[in-house]
Design an enzyme around this catalytic site. Structure first.
Site, PDB file in Angstrom:
ATOM      1  N   CYS A  95       0.843  -1.191   0.000  1.00 53.52           N
ATOM      2  CA  CYS A  95       0.000   0.000   0.000  1.00 53.52           C
ATOM      3  C   CYS A  95       0.885   1.251   0.000  1.00 53.52           C
ATOM      4  O   CYS A  95       1.328   1.712   1.052  1.00 53.52           O
ATOM      5  CB  CYS A  95      -0.928  -0.004   1.217  1.00 53.52           C
ATOM      6  SG  CYS A  95      -2.086   1.373   1.249  1.00 53.52           S
ATOM      7  N   GLU A 407     -22.990   4.506   0.369  1.00 53.11           N
ATOM      8  CA  GLU A 407     -23.286   3.090   0.570  1.00 53.11           C
ATOM      9  C   GLU A 407     -22.076   2.233   0.219  1.00 53.11           C
ATOM     10  O   GLU A 407     -21.789   1.232   0.886  1.00 53.11           O
ATOM     11  CB  GLU A 407     -24.488   2.679  -0.286  1.00 53.11           C
ATOM     12  CG  GLU A 407     -25.782   3.394   0.066  1.00 53.11           C
ATOM     13  CD  GLU A 407     -26.216   3.110   1.492  1.00 53.11           C
ATOM     14  OE1 GLU A 407     -25.916   2.019   2.008  1.00 53.11           O
ATOM     15  OE2 GLU A 407     -26.862   3.986   2.105  1.00 53.11           O
TER      16      GLU A 407
END
Length: 437
Positions: A95, A407
């Site tokens: 990452c 969402e």
């Protein structure tokens, strides 16, 4: 006679309702603004993760409070150790975003730049964490009492129990945060400072430069507006003397910029944004299907025997004061966020993640997972939770079109928190076994 109909309007009541709704909306916006301001004051910038989580201010507040506590507040580990452990954790999933972020913060708190040359340059005590970092990141069910014993009984380089608990919390926090970063595609949008633009211009300015001593915006960015003004002035009526002065000034700026860029290149490449591969060993070690393993000694982790509520919470809170309450608040916040998803769907996502990591609930009907989660969604959840660095390729697409941005982020928050709790359960159970033995 007064006739009342259902179509009668009540302007005053309607206006009050609108005002109440507006107050609620403004209150949420104010809360988000306050949280992001706190993040700005704390770290010197508002990172991309906080901006994405801002669509859920209730959770963001809990997340920032926990992260600030484990990385900046009082604790057994020095600040530079905490950020270096975070670098090690983020590197397991390659990452770049988190490795960059914590490299900058590592230097900001006085960390030795030589440590950023790679894991072999770090102190022995930190290198001893490499194995448990690898196991928790990819196959947490392998975490055992022997791993804890090795760290606590390593002679002069041994860890104390309190130090180890804080280190484990940081590892689990950053592993799970990698899932969120990749799930929200934050890492693919991140451009390291050491990368050069194709046209030969200076690197893209990174908000973490200030932590590395580079407090000035690159000259190309700072002088862009001046260049436009210069052109307008030259096009109008600029005398020869003014033109010569500006040409000379421009040449001096370019020479100074070239010298600064040359001096900084080696430091940027070696120190600031190091390759994540420098901080890991055994790069081929990765996630394997727990359900398909045939070894008898890898038994299913049953929550009825060791749970967060009954065991993990009290242990971690006793060894690392108050962190149990902060973590518990995160788990509760993500579960109670307002959402169009039903509680059954959120429970299915949570239990499915625990299932692929070897954790089972005896009182849950796993048939609901297949009923509530579509195949594409299951593939996405598993990819983000178990091997997030692989999600940079479109192997497991998720059809986001029907979902709002908030969402989508909510699903990624559920994945992150479920994974965080799973890693903590395995690590804390191993610590409990060591203490009993």
């Amino acid at each position: 006679m007064i006739i009342c109909t259902n179509k009668m309007e009540y302007p005053l009541r309607t206006q009050c309702q609108r005002v109440q709704k507006q107050v609620m909306v403004n209150g949420e916006k104010g809360r988000v603004s306050l949280l992001l301001t706190k993040a700005l004051v704390s770290r010197g910038d508002v990172d991309a993760v906080s901006q994405q989580m801002a669509s859920h201010p209730q959770y963001l507040e809990s997340f920032l409070r926990t992260q600030h506590y484990i990385l900046h507040m009082d604790g057994p580990l020095p600040l530079q150790y905490r950020h270096y452990i975070a670098i090690m954790a983020a590197a397991r999933h390659h990452c770049n975003y988190l490795v960059c972020l914590h490299s900058a913060q590592f230097l900001r708190v006085g960390g030795d730049p030589l440590w950023l040359q790679g894991l072999e340059a770090a102190p022995t005590r930190l290198r001893l964490l490499d194995h448990i970092n690898k196991v928790l990141a990819h196959q947490p069910w392998l975490t055992s009492c022997s791993h804890i014993q090795k760290l606590l009984k390593s002679g002069e380089q041994c860890w104390s129990l309190a130090e180890l608990v804080q280190a484990v919390v940081i590892l689990a926090h950053c592993h799970s945060l990698c899932s969120f970063v990749f799930g929200c595609d934050t890492d693919s949008e991140f451009v390291p400072l050491s990368s050069k633009s194709p046209n030969g211009t200076p690197p893209t300015f990174c908000p973490f430069d200030d932590a590395n001593g580079n407090t000035n915006v690159p000259q190309s960015l700072a002088s862009s507006s001046e260049h436009k003004l210069r052109r307008r002035s030259l096009d109008s009526s600029c005398d020869m003397l003014c033109l010569k002065e500006r040409i000379q000034k421009s040449q001096e700026e370019r020479e100074r910029q070239t010298l600064q860029q040359t001096d900084m290149e080696e430091e940027e490449e070696v120190i600031c944004f190091a390759d994540p591969a420098r901080f890991i060993t055994d790069p081929d070690f990765c996630y394997q299907e727990f359900a398909r393993r045939e070894e008898d000694h890898f038994q299913v982790f049953r929550v009825q025997d060791y749970s967060w509520e009954d065991h993990g919470f009290s242990l971690v809170n006793r060894l690392y004061s108050d962190i149990g309450h902060l973590l518990d608040d995160r788990f509760r916040s993500v579960a109670t966020l307002p959402s169009s998803h039903s509680p059954d769907l959120k429970r299915a996502i949570w239990n499915y993640i625990h299932c692929v990591l070897g954790i089972r609930y005896d009182d849950y009907d796993y048939g609901e997972v297949n009923q509530l989660l579509e195949r594409d969604l299951k593939l996405y959840i598993k990819a983000v939770a178990c091997f997030p660095d692989a999600t940079k390729t479109p192997l497991c697409p998720l059809r986001w079109s029907p979902l709002k941005t908030s969402e989508r982020i909510h699903i990624n928050l559920l994945i992150m928190e479920a994974r965080l709790q799973a890693e903590l359960l395995y690590a804390l159970r191993a610590i409990t076994q060591y203490m009993i033995a």
